[in-house]
Scaffold this motif. Structure first.
Motif, PDB file in Angstrom:
ATOM      1  N   GLY A 176     -61.388  24.443  85.544  1.00  0.00           N
ATOM      2  CA  GLY A 176     -60.537  24.965  85.142  1.00  0.00           C
ATOM      3  C   GLY A 176     -60.072  25.484  85.189  1.00  0.00           C
ATOM      4  N   SER A 177     -59.392  26.109  86.514  1.00  0.00           N
ATOM      5  CA  SER A 177     -58.310  27.208  87.281  1.00  0.00           C
ATOM      6  C   SER A 177     -57.203  26.971  86.447  1.00  0.00           C
ATOM      7  N   ASP A 178     -56.439  25.308  86.366  1.00  0.00           N
ATOM      8  CA  ASP A 178     -55.556  25.246  85.588  1.00  0.00           C
ATOM      9  C   ASP A 178     -55.960  24.370  84.446  1.00  0.00           C
ATOM     10  N   GLU A 179     -55.581  25.087  82.898  1.00  0.00           N
ATOM     11  CA  GLU A 179     -55.818  25.103  81.963  1.00  0.00           C
ATOM     12  C   GLU A 179     -55.103  23.832  81.323  1.00  0.00           C
ATOM     13  N   ILE A 180     -54.722  22.936  81.852  1.00  0.00           N
ATOM     14  CA  ILE A 180     -53.610  22.032  80.752  1.00  0.00           C
ATOM     15  C   ILE A 180     -54.932  21.297  79.964  1.00  0.00           C
ATOM     16  N   VAL A 181     -54.132  21.102  78.475  1.00  0.00           N
ATOM     17  CA  VAL A 181     -54.792  20.382  77.039  1.00  0.00           C
ATOM     18  C   VAL A 181     -54.180  19.273  77.731  1.00  0.00           C
ATOM     19  N   VAL A 182     -54.767  18.003  77.366  1.00  0.00           N
ATOM     20  CA  VAL A 182     -54.520  16.751  76.513  1.00  0.00           C
ATOM     21  C   VAL A 182     -55.366  16.585  75.878  1.00  0.00           C
ATOM     22  N   THR A 183     -54.491  15.678  74.399  1.00  0.00           N
ATOM     23  CA  THR A 183     -54.663  15.823  73.521  1.00  0.00           C
ATOM     24  C   THR A 183     -54.619  14.215  73.823  1.00  0.00           C
ATOM     25  N   ARG A 184     -56.045  14.006  72.325  1.00  0.00           N
ATOM     26  CA  ARG A 184     -55.836  12.069  72.159  1.00  0.00           C
ATOM     27  C   ARG A 184     -54.718  12.076  71.396  1.00  0.00           C
ATOM     28  N   ARG A 185     -53.959  10.822  70.994  1.00  0.00           N
ATOM     29  CA  ARG A 185     -52.942  10.780  69.948  1.00  0.00           C
ATOM     30  C   ARG A 185     -53.728   9.110  68.994  1.00  0.00           C
ATOM     31  N   ARG A 186     -54.190   9.730  68.055  1.00  0.00           N
ATOM     32  CA  ARG A 186     -55.251   8.805  66.802  1.00  0.00           C
ATOM     33  C   ARG A 186     -54.078   7.839  66.423  1.00  0.00           C
ATOM     34  N   LEU A 207     -77.907  13.698  66.358  1.00  0.00           N
ATOM     35  CA  LEU A 207     -77.237  12.508  66.816  1.00  0.00           C
ATOM     36  C   LEU A 207     -76.120  12.556  65.251  1.00  0.00           C
ATOM     37  N   LEU A 208     -75.746  12.247  64.491  1.00  0.00           N
ATOM     38  CA  LEU A 208     -75.199  11.791  63.531  1.00  0.00           C
ATOM     39  C   LEU A 208     -74.022  13.276  64.220  1.00  0.00           C
ATOM     40  N   ASP A 209     -73.971  14.336  63.704  1.00  0.00           N
ATOM     41  CA  ASP A 209     -73.195  15.402  64.000  1.00  0.00           C
ATOM     42  C   ASP A 209     -72.773  15.312  65.040  1.00  0.00           C
ATOM     43  N   PHE A 210     -73.448  15.003  66.797  1.00  0.00           N
ATOM     44  CA  PHE A 210     -72.751  15.032  68.082  1.00  0.00           C
ATOM     45  C   PHE A 210     -71.546  13.529  67.727  1.00  0.00           C
ATOM     46  N   PHE A 211     -71.665  12.360  67.269  1.00  0.00           N
ATOM     47  CA  PHE A 211     -71.201  12.543  67.588  1.00  0.00           C
ATOM     48  C   PHE A 211     -69.811  11.341  66.400  1.00  0.00           C
ATOM     49  N   TYR A 262     -61.937  16.141  65.190  1.00  0.00           N
ATOM     50  CA  TYR A 262     -62.675  16.849  66.109  1.00  0.00           C
ATOM     51  C   TYR A 262     -62.165  15.762  67.325  1.00  0.00           C
ATOM     52  N   SER A 263     -61.613  14.852  66.913  1.00  0.00           N
ATOM     53  CA  SER A 263     -61.486  13.510  68.459  1.00  0.00           C
ATOM     54  C   SER A 263     -60.708  13.646  69.600  1.00  0.00           C
ATOM     55  N   GLU A 264     -59.347  14.812  68.324  1.00  0.00           N
ATOM     56  CA  GLU A 264     -58.890  15.007  69.049  1.00  0.00           C
ATOM     57  C   GLU A 264     -58.266  15.084  70.698  1.00  0.00           C
ATOM     58  N   MET A 265     -59.425  15.885  70.873  1.00  0.00           N
ATOM     59  CA  MET A 265     -59.669  16.582  72.864  1.00  0.00           C
ATOM     60  C   MET A 265     -60.555  15.858  73.092  1.00  0.00           C
ATOM     61  N   THR A 266     -61.279  15.107  72.793  1.00  0.00           N
ATOM     62  CA  THR A 266     -62.128  13.828  73.557  1.00  0.00           C
ATOM     63  C   THR A 266     -60.878  12.966  74.148  1.00  0.00           C
ATOM     64  N   ASP A 267     -61.514  12.647  75.695  1.00  0.00           N
ATOM     65  CA  ASP A 267     -60.789  11.814  76.587  1.00  0.00           C
ATOM     66  C   ASP A 267     -60.349  10.494  76.021  1.00  0.00           C
ATOM     67  N   GLU A 268     -59.045  10.087  75.857  1.00  0.00           N
ATOM     68  CA  GLU A 268     -58.698   8.334  75.849  1.00  0.00           C
ATOM     69  C   GLU A 268     -59.625   7.191  76.270  1.00  0.00           C
ATOM     70  N   GLY A 269     -60.249   7.990  77.285  1.00  0.00           N
ATOM     71  CA  GLY A 269     -61.766   6.115  78.381  1.00  0.00           C
ATOM     72  C   GLY A 269     -63.064   6.406  77.373  1.00  0.00           C
ATOM     73  N   ASN A 270     -63.233   7.936  76.843  1.00  0.00           N
ATOM     74  CA  ASN A 270     -64.502   8.319  76.656  1.00  0.00           C
ATOM     75  C   ASN A 270     -64.542   7.801  75.217  1.00  0.00           C
ATOM     76  N   PHE A 271     -63.394   7.491  74.597  1.00  0.00           N
ATOM     77  CA  PHE A 271     -63.869   7.629  72.687  1.00  0.00           C
ATOM     78  C   PHE A 271     -63.607   6.099  72.591  1.00  0.00           C
ATOM     79  N   ASN A 272     -62.706   5.262  73.836  1.00  0.00           N
ATOM     80  CA  ASN A 272     -62.615   4.000  73.333  1.00  0.00           C
ATOM     81  C   ASN A 272     -64.049   3.763  73.648  1.00  0.00           C
ATOM     82  N   SER A 273     -65.091   4.391  74.836  1.00  0.00           N
ATOM     83  CA  SER A 273     -66.773   3.406  75.247  1.00  0.00           C
ATOM     84  C   SER A 273     -66.994   4.343  74.108  1.00  0.00           C
TER      85      SER A 273
END
Length: 396
Positions: free
Chosen positions: A365-375, A180-184, A192-203
């Motif tokens: 994911g037909s349109d493969e647009i990568v959105v990275t989260r700025r730390r 579970l710790l690895d998951f979070f 690893y959190s670069e690909m986490t959505d900003e809203g999901n991260f804050n939540s």
């Protein structure tokens, strides 16, 4: 290849009297925990399409998932899923093939509802392979899809946090806690959190503070070094990227729960016998610097513990040796390159991609647009903690 074919077509596996779950157990016994040793296709007219075999085996596992509550059988199924999804083709398939996506969600929810410790560990360990790539030549978009699909479900995340808190407070299920710790860590901690959505991260950061709270400090005394490290990484993220209220809530808990003294000892006296020891030491030093930031109680505690002369090094502009400076964790796998893609096409070169067997409109994911989260690090202590900890070990 033979083991994969046994999963795809058990009747041709050479043991017609064996049931499917017995083939799965046989597969796990003969494949390493880190996955298949050879996963890339070889060139040649008669070469096997190994990537297609991996995809077929993955679909066979989900299509033949047993409708049973026998923990031993369920555990073996998830062990096999992990061994397949740790590969490049398995990881990508879980991201873009709709039927596979639905199958993974269905069997995972069913297994977690069994409330069995060993089953929970097998499920979460498998889900961790979808949270971040464990293979070279990964595609960032597929990581983004896999990760945020799971993290977007608040009820699912809260269930995992509740499970984590239960095991922490009852001092049970060390492997479940570790998974579970690895998951979070994969959800909120760099790199690893670069690909986490900003809203999901804050939540998730808010839920970590609200749900676990002071309980996470119990893990700083855990016997497992990896558990202590992961707990510290999560606390660090809360201090750096959480809100002001979350920062001071965790800062107060560090003193009231004894985390401050434990991490100060780790930061000062950890013997550096392995790379993980240095990572643990550097993390402890960062945590101490945050817990004393604008905290008069923690600062007074340091004055009682140490001579004033040593504390003067905090104001120094001198640099410590390179071995005393913090090192950030780096990804241990390589991203997909155009050169690698080009090497998979051409005459007599076997190529397989999950999109090849899906309708373009149905594949996610037909349109493969990568959105990275700025730390964004909200608070940066300005004291020279690296020099302070270097000098505290010297003979003065």
């Amino acid at each position: 290849s033979t083991l994969l074919k046994c999963l795809i077509e058990p009747a041709k596996g050479g043991a017609p009297n064996m049931e499917f779950h017995e083939f799965v157990e046989f597969f796990n016994a003969n494949v390493e925990y880190n996955g298949l040793r050879f996963t890339e296709n070889r060139d040649g007219l008669f070469a096997e399409n190994r990537e297609k075999l991996i995809f077929g085996a993955l679909m066979a596992l989900l299509d033949n998932f047993p409708e049973t509550n026998d923990p031993a059988i369920i555990i073996q199924q998830f062990y096999a899923l992990r061994r397949l999804c740790v590969t490049r083709i398995g990881f990508s398939s879980a991201a873009i093939v709709p039927t596979l996506v639905k199958g993974v969600g269905r069997v995972s929810v069913h297994a977690l509802r069994m409330h069995h410790t060993a089953v929970s560990h097998a499920v979460i360990d498998f889900l961790c392979t979808l949270m971040t790539p464990h293979h070279d030549h990964f595609e960032p978009f597929h990581e983004q899809v896999n990760k945020n699909r799971m993290l977007s479900s608040d009820s699912f995340v809260r269930h995992l946090l509740s499970l984590l808190k239960t095991h922490i407070e009852s001092d049970s299920g060390a492997l479940v806690i570790h998974s579970l710790l690895d998951f979070f860590v994969y959800a909120v901690c760099p790199p690893y959190s670069e690909m986490t959505d900003e809203g999901n991260f804050n939540s998730i950061v808010a839920m970590l503070v609200d749900s676990i709270g002071k309980s996470i400090f119990l893990l700083f005394n855990h016997n497992c070094k990896a558990v202590r490290l992961s707990a510290g990484m999560i606390v660090r993220v809360i201090m750096e990227e959480g809100g002001e209220d979350q920062f001071f809530t965790v800062q107060r808990a560090a003193l009231s729960e004894g985390g401050f003294l434990r991490q100060f000892y780790t930061a000062t006296y950890t013997p550096l016998t392995t790379a993980s020891d240095r990572e643990q030491r550097d993390l402890a030093r960062v945590l101490v610097s945050y817990w004393t930031y604008q905290n008069q109680t923690a600062q007074d505690l340091l004055r009682r513990m140490l001579p004033a002369t040593l504390l003067h090094f905090l104001q120094s502009k001198d640099l410590p040796p390179e071995s005393e400076r913090n090192k950030d964790r780096q990804l241990g796998v390589k991203e997909m390159t155009q050169e690698f893609k080009d090497s998979k096409t051409g005459w007599f070169k076997k190529r397989f991609h999950p999109k090849d067997i899906t309708d373009g409109s149905a594949a996610e994911g037909s349109d493969e647009i990568v959105v990275t989260r700025r730390r964004v690090v909200n608070i940066k202590p300005e004291l020279n903690w690296a020099l302070f900890f270097y000098q505290i070990k010297n003979d003065h």
